[in-house]
Write a protein that holds these residues in place. Structure first.
Motif: not given
Length: 236
Positions: A47-54, A136-155
């Motif tokens: 529930e901490e990763f779901v958009p507020p409206a949902l 990034r904000e969701n992970l910070r709020s959840a206290g997850v410190h070993n995951a990095d989110v980067r803007q990139a095209d994986g393809a």
């Protein structure tokens, strides 16, 4: 107006019950029986990763759009996958505490959080700037410190962090991307939903020396990840 403490307790209890129901009624029946996987799903608060409206649909057995309109979110692959699909991928990839993991398609950051709960480190790539910040904000709020989110095209963009023990595609592709297989170390696993509608298969590929072993243990239809190659529809 401040709510009485017992109201907060009631909300907490209802959320915990909804999470328990998700695990027992959606996920276990999908042959997710590994206790470490089930413990991860109980520990990471979806529930901490779901958009507020949902928020009211956080534990529903559906894909949740991460942008609007809904049809566009589905077409662009901007969704949280159904909980049972994420759980089954997590189980089948057999994440270890020493694993370095690459995820393609961060979305809300939920799958990255699940992976980070089990792995040493997670790099999650996301093509949409707004979702990069959301994850990034969701992970910070959840206290997850070993995951990095980067803007990139994986393809298309270079990925210079390999090799990885695990590569996860949080969306479907027409075929397993060879450029991502090349990032696996010996014994590494790649998990993706592969194929064309109406038939897609969960595909787990393990690197063995110079070759690969492939298993396709279950079916699921999920939205496409962007920019990965599609087969030509042209016929002579």
């Amino acid at each position: 107006m401040n709510l009485p403490l017992n109201t907060f307790a009631d909300v907490h209890d209802a959320t915990a019950q909804a999470r328990f129901n998700m695990i027992e009624q959606q996920i276990r029946p999908w042959n997710v029986l590994d206790e470490a996987t089930l413990d991860t799903l109980a520990a990471v608060r979806r529930e901490e990763f779901v958009p507020p409206a949902l928020q009211g649909m956080a534990f529903a057995d559906v894909e949740l759009p991460l942008s609007s309109p809904v049809e566009q979110a589905e077409r662009l692959g901007q969704v949280m996958l159904a909980p049972r699909v994420e759980a089954r991928l997590l189980q089948d990839l057999q994440i270890q505490p020493t694993d370095r993991v690459l995820e393609i398609g961060a979305g809300s950051g939920y799958m990255a959080a699940l992976l980070a709960h089990r792995a040493e480190h997670v790099v999650s790539l996301e093509i949409v700037p707004e979702l990069v910040e959301f994850a990034r904000e969701n992970l910070r709020s959840a206290g997850v410190h070993n995951a990095d989110v980067r803007q990139a095209d994986g393809a298309l963009d270079p990925i210079n962090d390999g090799p990885f023990d695990v590569v996860v595609l949080s969306g479907s592709v027409a075929e397993v991307p060879h450029r991502l297989l090349a990032l696996l170390r010996e014994g590494g696993r790649l998990g993706a939903i592969v194929g064309l509608e109406p038939m897609m298969r969960a595909t787990i590929v393990r690197r063995t020396g110079e070759g690969f072993e492939t298993d396709q243990p279950w079916d699921a239809i999920v939205p496409r990840l962007r920019n990965f190659p599609e087969p030509s529809l042209f016929r002579f």
